[in-house]
Design an enzyme around this catalytic site. Sequence first.
Site, PDB file in Angstrom:
ATOM      1  N   ASP A  67       0.822  -1.219   0.000  1.00  0.00           N
ATOM      2  CA  ASP A  67       0.000   0.000   0.000  1.00  0.00           C
ATOM      3  C   ASP A  67       0.848   1.258   0.000  1.00  0.00           C
ATOM      4  O   ASP A  67       2.065   1.212   0.168  1.00  0.00           O
ATOM      5  CB  ASP A  67      -0.958  -0.016   1.207  1.00  0.00           C
ATOM      6  CG  ASP A  67      -0.249  -0.390   2.513  1.00  0.00           C
ATOM      7  OD1 ASP A  67       0.994  -0.354   2.553  1.00  0.00           O
ATOM      8  OD2 ASP A  67      -0.941  -0.724   3.491  1.00  0.00           O
ATOM      9  N   ASP A 136      -7.410  -2.136  14.224  1.00  0.00           N
ATOM     10  CA  ASP A 136      -8.828  -2.421  13.950  1.00  0.00           C
ATOM     11  C   ASP A 136      -8.993  -3.700  13.122  1.00  0.00           C
ATOM     12  O   ASP A 136     -10.070  -3.971  12.606  1.00  0.00           O
ATOM     13  CB  ASP A 136      -9.493  -1.229  13.237  1.00  0.00           C
ATOM     14  CG  ASP A 136      -8.836  -0.895  11.899  1.00  0.00           C
ATOM     15  OD1 ASP A 136      -7.876  -1.604  11.505  1.00  0.00           O
ATOM     16  OD2 ASP A 136      -9.283   0.069  11.245  1.00  0.00           O
ATOM     17  N   HIS A 138      -7.155  -4.426  10.350  1.00  0.00           N
ATOM     18  CA  HIS A 138      -6.866  -4.302   8.914  1.00  0.00           C
ATOM     19  C   HIS A 138      -5.562  -4.980   8.511  1.00  0.00           C
ATOM     20  O   HIS A 138      -4.639  -5.132   9.315  1.00  0.00           O
ATOM     21  CB  HIS A 138      -6.921  -2.842   8.438  1.00  0.00           C
ATOM     22  CG  HIS A 138      -5.789  -1.950   8.856  1.00  0.00           C
ATOM     23  ND1 HIS A 138      -5.972  -0.799   9.590  1.00  0.00           N
ATOM     24  CD2 HIS A 138      -4.461  -2.010   8.625  1.00  0.00           C
ATOM     25  CE1 HIS A 138      -4.815  -0.194   9.777  1.00  0.00           C
ATOM     26  NE2 HIS A 138      -3.870  -0.917   9.204  1.00  0.00           N
ATOM     27  N   GLU A 143      -9.649  -1.691   5.557  1.00  0.00           N
ATOM     28  CA  GLU A 143     -10.321  -1.396   6.822  1.00  0.00           C
ATOM     29  C   GLU A 143     -11.548  -2.297   7.010  1.00  0.00           C
ATOM     30  O   GLU A 143     -12.024  -2.899   6.045  1.00  0.00           O
ATOM     31  CB  GLU A 143     -10.772   0.071   6.816  1.00  0.00           C
ATOM     32  CG  GLU A 143      -9.640   1.078   6.672  1.00  0.00           C
ATOM     33  CD  GLU A 143      -8.802   1.257   7.930  1.00  0.00           C
ATOM     34  OE1 GLU A 143      -8.715   0.323   8.754  1.00  0.00           O
ATOM     35  OE2 GLU A 143      -8.230   2.349   8.092  1.00  0.00           O
TER      36      GLU A 143
HETATM   37  C1  GLP Z   1      -0.358   0.494   8.538  1.00  0.00           C
HETATM   38  C2  GLP Z   1       0.014  -0.387   7.354  1.00  0.00           C
HETATM   39  C3  GLP Z   1      -0.221  -1.860   7.661  1.00  0.00           C
HETATM   40  C4  GLP Z   1       0.371  -2.201   9.008  1.00  0.00           C
HETATM   41  C5  GLP Z   1      -0.310  -1.402  10.084  1.00  0.00           C
HETATM   42  C6  GLP Z   1       0.132  -1.737  11.490  1.00  0.00           C
HETATM   43  O1  GLP Z   1      -1.682   0.831   8.580  1.00  0.00           O
HETATM   44  N1  GLP Z   1      -0.705  -0.038   6.185  1.00  0.00           N
HETATM   45  O2  GLP Z   1       0.351  -2.646   6.625  1.00  0.00           O
HETATM   46  O3  GLP Z   1       0.238  -3.591   9.262  1.00  0.00           O
HETATM   47  O4  GLP Z   1      -0.010  -0.038   9.803  1.00  0.00           O
HETATM   48  O5  GLP Z   1       1.269  -1.026  11.815  1.00  0.00           O
HETATM   49  P1  GLP Z   1       2.162  -1.276  13.094  1.00  0.00           P
HETATM   50  O6  GLP Z   1       3.018  -2.439  12.737  1.00  0.00           O
HETATM   51  O7  GLP Z   1       2.975  -0.011  13.199  1.00  0.00           O
HETATM   52  O8  GLP Z   1       1.275  -1.508  14.231  1.00  0.00           O
END
Ligand code: GLP
Length: 262
Positions: A67, A136, A138, A143
């Site tokens: 993404d 959440d 995702h 989402e």
């Molecule tokens: C972002 C990314 C996800 C990732 C998520 C969790 O939203 N798009 O790919 O898994 O963050 O991030 P973290 O690892 O910092 O909790």
Amino acid sequence: MRIIITKDYQELSQKAASLIAQQLKEKPSSVLCFATGSTPLGTYENLVSLCKDGKADFSKVFTFNLDEYYGLADDHPQSYHYFMSEHLFKHVNLRKGKSLIPDGTVKNIKEYCKHYEWEMKQKGGIDLQLLGLGSDGHIGFNEPGSSLGSRTRLKTLDEQTVKDNSRFFDSEKDVPRYVLTMGIGTIMEARKIVFLVSGENKASILQKVVEGPVTSMVPASALQLHPNTVLIADEPAASKLARKDYYSYVEKMQERYEKGEI
Ligand code: GLP
């Protein structure tokens, strides 16, 4: 889903990096797909060390990314282009032009997203997909409510994700509200998925992902339907799994089997 519970984040990162290195050994021309966020940072650090020690070779690899924020150019310090370059690409022997990350500046979004999917097909599909988990539920930026069959497209972020990710920006209002993300359907086509979850703040959502029903309200629960997913969770993240002891027992039995002890 294979579930590996590690004592801490360090062990999680080592295990994930060694699974990726193993993939590169088995298929040097692997197509990998990477994730961003804090969770895979340790994995990338370990991969850089493995590469420097000659134990992970990226010279024949092609990479995609899940993404990107829509509206951020690739040299923006919070863009995922910048993140990947800083934390992995510029430190390993990945060849120039051998990575594709969604372009957050395109105008013709629909055409572009179709093309991104086409590129994946052209390269033979994703061999190994690395994933993290949003608070959440995702994956990528899919989402809650995202179709479990969704493809690469423009999405609007949930307010919770905007809050979570604001720690990387000067203020919450600077977090882009739109993103380009591979869909859940796209992610599910990867041949292997390495799913990383760390920290106590992810324990409740991880319990739903692993032990709850498959539902678009918890997008990562779709992984229950994937035939080759390895979840690596550290102790704090795994702390609310009802069948935690059983998963650890299964892993021990698996190790014994792999060593030829049974
Ligand atoms: C972002 C990314 C996800 C990732 C998520 C969790 O939203 N798009 O790919 O898994 O963050 O991030 P973290 O690892 O910092 O909790």
